[in-house]
Design an enzyme around this catalytic site. Structure first.
Site, PDB file in Angstrom:
ATOM      1  N   ASP A 143       0.862  -1.174   0.000  1.00 39.62           N
ATOM      2  CA  ASP A 143       0.000   0.000   0.000  1.00 39.62           C
ATOM      3  C   ASP A 143       0.908   1.236   0.000  1.00 39.62           C
ATOM      4  O   ASP A 143       2.111   1.134   0.274  1.00 39.62           O
ATOM      5  CB  ASP A 143      -0.875  -0.032   1.268  1.00 39.62           C
ATOM      6  CG  ASP A 143      -1.611   1.258   1.495  1.00 39.62           C
ATOM      7  OD1 ASP A 143      -2.282   1.720   0.551  1.00 39.62           O
ATOM      8  OD2 ASP A 143      -1.517   1.815   2.616  1.00 39.62           O
ATOM      9  N   ASP A 177      -0.303   5.142   0.851  1.00 41.52           N
ATOM     10  CA  ASP A 177      -0.592   6.171   1.849  1.00 41.52           C
ATOM     11  C   ASP A 177      -0.660   5.564   3.239  1.00 41.52           C
ATOM     12  O   ASP A 177      -1.472   4.670   3.506  1.00 41.52           O
ATOM     13  CB  ASP A 177      -1.911   6.876   1.515  1.00 41.52           C
ATOM     14  CG  ASP A 177      -1.787   7.666   0.220  1.00 41.52           C
ATOM     15  OD1 ASP A 177      -0.835   8.450   0.104  1.00 41.52           O
ATOM     16  OD2 ASP A 177      -2.623   7.456  -0.679  1.00 41.52           O
TER      17      ASP A 177
HETATM   18  C1  XBP Z   1      -5.387   6.226   0.790  1.00 41.68           C
HETATM   19  C2  XBP Z   1      -6.406   7.113   0.205  1.00 41.68           C
HETATM   20  C3  XBP Z   1      -6.068   8.045  -0.898  1.00 41.68           C
HETATM   21  C4  XBP Z   1      -5.531   9.405  -0.537  1.00 41.68           C
HETATM   22  C5  XBP Z   1      -5.894  10.455  -1.551  1.00 41.68           C
HETATM   23  O1  XBP Z   1      -4.939   5.311  -0.180  1.00 41.68           O
HETATM   24  O2  XBP Z   1      -7.532   7.021   0.577  1.00 41.68           O
HETATM   25  O3  XBP Z   1      -7.278   8.257  -1.542  1.00 41.68           O
HETATM   26  O4  XBP Z   1      -6.043   9.805   0.720  1.00 41.68           O
HETATM   27  O5  XBP Z   1      -5.402  10.198  -2.822  1.00 41.68           O
HETATM   28  P1  XBP Z   1      -3.956   4.042   0.092  1.00 41.68           P
HETATM   29  P2  XBP Z   1      -6.147  10.828  -4.120  1.00 41.68           P
HETATM   30  O6  XBP Z   1      -3.725   3.909   1.563  1.00 41.68           O
HETATM   31  O7  XBP Z   1      -4.678   2.881  -0.502  1.00 41.68           O
HETATM   32  O8  XBP Z   1      -2.674   4.341  -0.634  1.00 41.68           O
HETATM   33  O9  XBP Z   1      -6.607  12.200  -3.766  1.00 41.68           O
HETATM   34  O10 XBP Z   1      -5.084  10.840  -5.188  1.00 41.68           O
HETATM   35  O11 XBP Z   1      -7.294   9.922  -4.490  1.00 41.68           O
HETATM   36 MG    MG Z   2      -2.988   3.186   3.339  1.00 37.16          MG
END
Ligand code: XBP
Ligand code: MG
Length: 270
Positions: free
Chosen positions: A8, A10
């Site tokens: 993953d 974020d």
């Molecule tokens: C986490 C999320 C993402 C970001 C925003 O994603 O929910 O949507 O908060 O990104 P993960 P965008 O943990 O799966 O990486 O604004 O580009 O959608």
């Molecule tokens: Mg995440």
């Protein structure tokens, strides 16, 4: 047999939500002269909705249901989100977000050990490329293309986490079965997506998810750990502290059966 790590982004590779996304959203709101501001408490609640465009729509529906149903809202959200993405990418490119402790070490160990690696995220592909280039790239750095066989990001699938789609998309491109991989996640939607895809999961909780209720997984830690600051948490049903490395991951993954552990029945000590 463990053949691939599925990462993953974020919260897992980096603390992007607080250091990047939340700030970029608020800057985009100000630039659009919208009287919106997401403080950390509000943003924590909004993280239940994955994907920035989806999060914007949910917020709009929450504070102004009639306005959110008006014609043209989808276009306005797309413009607002595009501006947010530009601002996020600029922050990352300026070096304002680093990888979490242990991430670069484990990426390199996995490559040296012959494991394949992929990204499975709901965030926009531009954001992933910017983060990898800023943290791993550079003249003496690593080529993200040399580390990851496949990047599944953003709108590559119709249904974002907690749906399993992005993991299924990545598995298909890798040509691997779910039980040949290990997903590394930080959040409830991410864990739900990985479990729904049939993947064994290791959790490294992030700033926003440290206190969240998560389903049982193979390991549920506060990070990957480094020698100077070991990770802590639960490993194969036991209290654990240490530094996550490839040999431990292979042992964790190989220890049959891991399915009952993820269904909440802890295994006896090895
Ligand atoms: C986490 C999320 C993402 C970001 C925003 O994603 O929910 O949507 O908060 O990104 P993960 P965008 O943990 O799966 O990486 O604004 O580009 O959608
Ligand atoms: Mg995440």
């Amino acid at each position: 047999m463990l053949r691939a790590l599925l990462w993953d982004v974020d919260g897992t590779l980096a603390e992007t939500e607080e250091q990047g996304h939340r700030i970029a959203f608020n800057e985009a709101f100000a630039a659009a002269r919208l009287p919106w501001h997401w403080d950390p408490t509000v943003y924590r609640g909004l993280l239940a909705i994955t994907g920035g465009k989806e999060r914007l729509r949910a917020w709009w529906q929450q504070i102004d249901p009639a306005g959110a149903a008006a014609p043209g809202v989808t276009h306005r959200i797309a413009l607002l989100h595009a501006d947010k993405t530009r601002r996020y990418v600029a922050r990352v490119a300026a070096g304002r977000i680093g990888l979490r402790p242990g991430v670069q070490r484990l990426l390199l160990q996995a490559r040296a050990a012959g494991l394949r690696q992929a990204i499975a995220t709901t965030t926009t592909a531009d954001n992933v490329e910017a983060l990898l280039a800023a943290t791993l790239g550079g003249p003496d750095g690593l080529s993200p293309a040399g580390l990851f066989d496949c990047i599944g990001a953003g709108d590559v699938v119709a249904h974002k986490k907690p749906a399993p789609d992005v993991y299924q998309w990545v598995l298909q491109r890798l040509g691997l079965q779910a039980d040949e991989c290990l997903a590394i996640e930080d959040s409830a939607p991410g864990v739900a997506a990985a479990l729904a895809a049939g993947l064994p999961v290791l959790v490294t909780r992030s700033a926003y998810t440290a206190g969240d209720a998560l389903p049982p997984v193979l390991a549920d830690l506060d990070g990957l750990g480094e020698a100077s600051a070991p990770a802590r948490g639960c490993w194969a049903g036991q209290a654990w502290q240490g530094v996550v490395d490839i040999e431990q991951l292979r042992a964790l993954h190989a220890r049959p059966p891991w399915h009952p552990l993820q269904r909440g029945r802890a295994l006896p000590p090895a």
